[in-house]
Design a protein around this motif. Structure first.
Motif, PDB file in Angstrom:
ATOM      1  N   UNK A  95      -1.667 -23.978 -58.898  1.00  0.00           N
ATOM      2  CA  UNK A  95      -1.467 -24.352 -60.289  1.00  0.00           C
ATOM      3  C   UNK A  95      -1.457 -23.129 -61.213  1.00  0.00           C
ATOM      4  N   UNK A  96      -2.291 -22.138 -60.898  1.00  0.00           N
ATOM      5  CA  UNK A  96      -2.351 -20.943 -61.750  1.00  0.00           C
ATOM      6  C   UNK A  96      -1.013 -20.228 -61.786  1.00  0.00           C
ATOM      7  N   UNK A  97      -0.335 -20.185 -60.641  1.00  0.00           N
ATOM      8  CA  UNK A  97       0.965 -19.525 -60.576  1.00  0.00           C
ATOM      9  C   UNK A  97       2.015 -20.300 -61.362  1.00  0.00           C
ATOM     10  N   UNK A  98       1.993 -21.609 -61.240  1.00  0.00           N
ATOM     11  CA  UNK A  98       2.931 -22.439 -62.001  1.00  0.00           C
ATOM     12  C   UNK A  98       2.709 -22.252 -63.498  1.00  0.00           C
ATOM     13  N   UNK A  99       1.449 -22.168 -63.914  1.00  0.00           N
ATOM     14  CA  UNK A  99       1.139 -21.970 -65.331  1.00  0.00           C
ATOM     15  C   UNK A  99       1.679 -20.624 -65.826  1.00  0.00           C
ATOM     16  N   UNK A 100       1.557 -19.587 -64.988  1.00  0.00           N
ATOM     17  CA  UNK A 100       2.105 -18.292 -65.368  1.00  0.00           C
ATOM     18  C   UNK A 100       3.612 -18.372 -65.590  1.00  0.00           C
ATOM     19  N   UNK A 101       4.291 -19.040 -64.682  1.00  0.00           N
ATOM     20  CA  UNK A 101       5.743 -19.145 -64.800  1.00  0.00           C
ATOM     21  C   UNK A 101       6.142 -19.930 -66.050  1.00  0.00           C
ATOM     22  N   UNK A 102       5.435 -21.021 -66.312  1.00  0.00           N
ATOM     23  CA  UNK A 102       5.762 -21.844 -67.466  1.00  0.00           C
ATOM     24  C   UNK A 102       5.517 -21.089 -68.779  1.00  0.00           C
ATOM     25  N   UNK A 103       4.428 -20.311 -68.819  1.00  0.00           N
ATOM     26  CA  UNK A 103       4.154 -19.499 -70.001  1.00  0.00           C
ATOM     27  C   UNK A 103       5.251 -18.460 -70.208  1.00  0.00           C
ATOM     28  N   UNK A 104       5.678 -17.817 -69.111  1.00  0.00           N
ATOM     29  CA  UNK A 104       6.752 -16.830 -69.209  1.00  0.00           C
ATOM     30  C   UNK A 104       8.063 -17.490 -69.636  1.00  0.00           C
ATOM     31  N   UNK A 105       8.325 -18.690 -69.122  1.00  0.00           N
ATOM     32  CA  UNK A 105       9.536 -19.418 -69.509  1.00  0.00           C
ATOM     33  C   UNK A 105       9.549 -19.681 -71.011  1.00  0.00           C
ATOM     34  N   UNK A 106       8.421 -20.136 -71.532  1.00  0.00           N
ATOM     35  CA  UNK A 106       8.325 -20.423 -72.955  1.00  0.00           C
ATOM     36  C   UNK A 106       8.563 -19.169 -73.792  1.00  0.00           C
ATOM     37  N   UNK A 107       7.960 -18.074 -73.400  1.00  0.00           N
ATOM     38  CA  UNK A 107       8.109 -16.824 -74.157  1.00  0.00           C
ATOM     39  C   UNK A 107       9.532 -16.277 -74.060  1.00  0.00           C
ATOM     40  N   UNK A 108      10.134 -16.414 -72.874  1.00  0.00           N
ATOM     41  CA  UNK A 108      11.482 -15.879 -72.679  1.00  0.00           C
ATOM     42  C   UNK A 108      12.509 -16.680 -73.478  1.00  0.00           C
ATOM     43  N   UNK A 109      12.326 -18.001 -73.546  1.00  0.00           N
ATOM     44  CA  UNK A 109      13.259 -18.828 -74.302  1.00  0.00           C
ATOM     45  C   UNK A 109      13.188 -18.519 -75.792  1.00  0.00           C
ATOM     46  N   UNK A 110      12.010 -18.193 -76.266  1.00  0.00           N
ATOM     47  CA  UNK A 110      11.867 -17.812 -77.673  1.00  0.00           C
ATOM     48  C   UNK A 110      12.467 -16.433 -77.923  1.00  0.00           C
ATOM     49  N   UNK A 111      12.229 -15.523 -76.995  1.00  0.00           N
ATOM     50  CA  UNK A 111      12.695 -14.140 -77.162  1.00  0.00           C
ATOM     51  C   UNK A 111      14.192 -14.006 -76.948  1.00  0.00           C
ATOM     52  N   UNK A 112      14.709 -14.694 -75.922  1.00  0.00           N
ATOM     53  CA  UNK A 112      16.115 -14.550 -75.581  1.00  0.00           C
ATOM     54  C   UNK A 112      16.395 -13.251 -74.839  1.00  0.00           C
TER      55      UNK A 112
END
Length: 437
Positions: A34-51
């Motif tokens: 679960x910790x790894x999935x959370x890391x990926x989801x957090x990165x996804x959220x930040x990347x979508x905002x950043x572009x």
């Protein structure tokens, strides 16, 4: 699948980002941690905002991602491993603890030197959820966030205090599948008064046309530790290479790192070195050799955070055809970092009228008792040098080759091991031969 992204992104950039997010979500479906999935989801959220970056971003002003965007790179399933014979011609010709990754997956059969691993050295193909994550407070680059988004496995190397390795740790990344994506996270910890050499190599085999290598590394040096690093990037001409390295040096530690950027259509190698302990010393050298339409991008950020630290840098580029070189170097001196000595030099040789070099050496100094300098120079081969050589019976083509060779190999002169220096020089000369023939 469509995701919400910044309206400023082009359709091609949006499609690439959608594709990468889809790759990450596929990884999540097969991940129990679960910790790894959370890391990926957090990165996804930040990347979508950043572009994704564009040339309107200051740090990407000279580095266009347009050739990268149409590709649909994928994390490939393990294919047939190459033979050791096929790999042998590329390998370091000295005894080493060799760790080979094929398309991002560790290969025990191609690796060697396990009997050379002392008790003081720990090498782990770590669970990626245990690898150092990107802090939400850090303004991460888009490719760092991509590394976190697609984080699956990591390599951790730890050397105990007061240990000294007699042979290098040699990490070889072998690419065998076109349109493959390799995404490795690495963590290196060198204990107090410990010494080690780390050599990293990136190579394509079997006619591979295009791959995408995206790596992120954290390297920590304890007090009085010594680390020598060599990074040799010689991927196929249509490949893409991005690597972020973060070094942190404790008191009286000594770092020497050399990067050779020879392959890939677009390559971007970035070092951030934090001299966080007094009397720490750092040397960063690089060789960039671009031909045809290659883009070779090398960047350094050297942070003098405390007093009595020294840093040295020499970066040399040779560009032919329509190649483009980019160098951006920053020496930052904090207010308390008195007695700092920081020197940075960038020199570039253009073999073609169509080649371009963009260089931006920078100093940002807040202390008043320092000795810092930076310099850059770009130009063609000196006609006087050619005349001198030809007057002594050397053909013009041979003279151009000799002058280019002498210019380009200077950053390797700091390597004390002759056999290693000759091996690296031979990799550079092999490409120079192709250009000059």
């Amino acid at each position: 699948m469509t995701v919400a992204v910044s309206p400023k992104m082009s359709p091609a950039a949006r499609q690439m980002l959608d594709h990468l997010v889809a790759q990450a979500r596929q990884l999540n479906e097969n991940t129990q941690a679960e910790a790894l999935v959370e890391k990926r989801l957090e990165a996804e959220s930040r990347l979508l905002v950043k572009g994704l970056p564009t040339r309107q971003d200051e740090d990407w002003q000279y580095t266009s991602l347009l050739p990268w965007l149409p590709h649909r790179f994928e994390i490939k399933a393990s294919g047939a491993e190459p033979s050791l014979e096929a790999l042998q011609t590329h390998l370091l010709p000295e005894e080493a603890i060799r760790l080979v990754f094929v398309d991002g997956v560790f290969s025990e059969s191609l690796s060697a030197g396990f009997d050379l691993i002392p008790d003081a050295l720990s090498i782990e193909m770590a669970e990626a959820d245990a690898i150092q994550t990107i802090s939400p407070k850090v303004e991460a680059d888009a490719f760092e966030l991509m590394n976190e988004l697609l984080l699956d496995q990591g390599l951790t190397v730890r050397l105990d205090d007061r240990a000294a390795l007699d042979v290098p740790v040699y990490v070889v990344q072998v690419q065998t599948q076109s349109e493959g994506l390799t995404n490795l996270r690495m963590q290196v910890e060198v204990g107090e008064k410990a010494e080690m050499t780390l050599i990293q190599q990136y190579v394509c085999l079997g006619g591979v046309e295009s791959v995408f290598v995206n790596e992120l590394a954290h390297l920590h040096l304890g007090q009085h530790a010594r680390l020598k690093q060599v990074v040799l990037q010689d991927l196929s001409r249509n490949s893409f290479y991005f690597n972020h390295q973060y070094f942190r040096q404790a008191e009286a530690s000594d770092l020497s790192t050399v990067y050779l950027g020879l392959g890939a259509e677009i390559s971007r190698h970035q070092n951030q070195v934090a001299l966080a302990g007094s009397y720490a010393e750092c040397e960063q050298n690089s060789i960039g050799f671009g031909t045809d339409k290659q883009l070779v991008d090398s960047r350094t950020e050297t942070l003098h955070q405390v007093a009595h630290c020294n840093s040295r840098q020499l970066h040399k580029f040779v560009l032919d055809g329509q190649a483009r070189g980019v160098f951006n170097g920053m020496i930052y001196v904090a207010q308390d970092a008195q007695k700092t000595d920081g020197q940075m030099d960038n020199k570039n040789l253009l073999l073609s009228n169509d080649a371009n070099m963009d260089t931006k050496p920078q100093l940002e100094i807040y202390a008043d008792d320092v000795k810092c300098s930076h310099g850059c120079a770009s130009g063609e081969i000196d006609e006087n040098q050619l005349f001198y050589a030809q007057a002594r019976g050397i053909r013009k083509a041979d003279a151009v080759r000799l002058i280019t060779q002498a210019f380009l190999l200077e950053p390797l002169e700091t390597l004390s091991k002759i056999e290693r220096r000759q091996w690296l020089a031979s990799q550079v000369m092999r490409k120079l031969d192709r250009v000059m023939d």
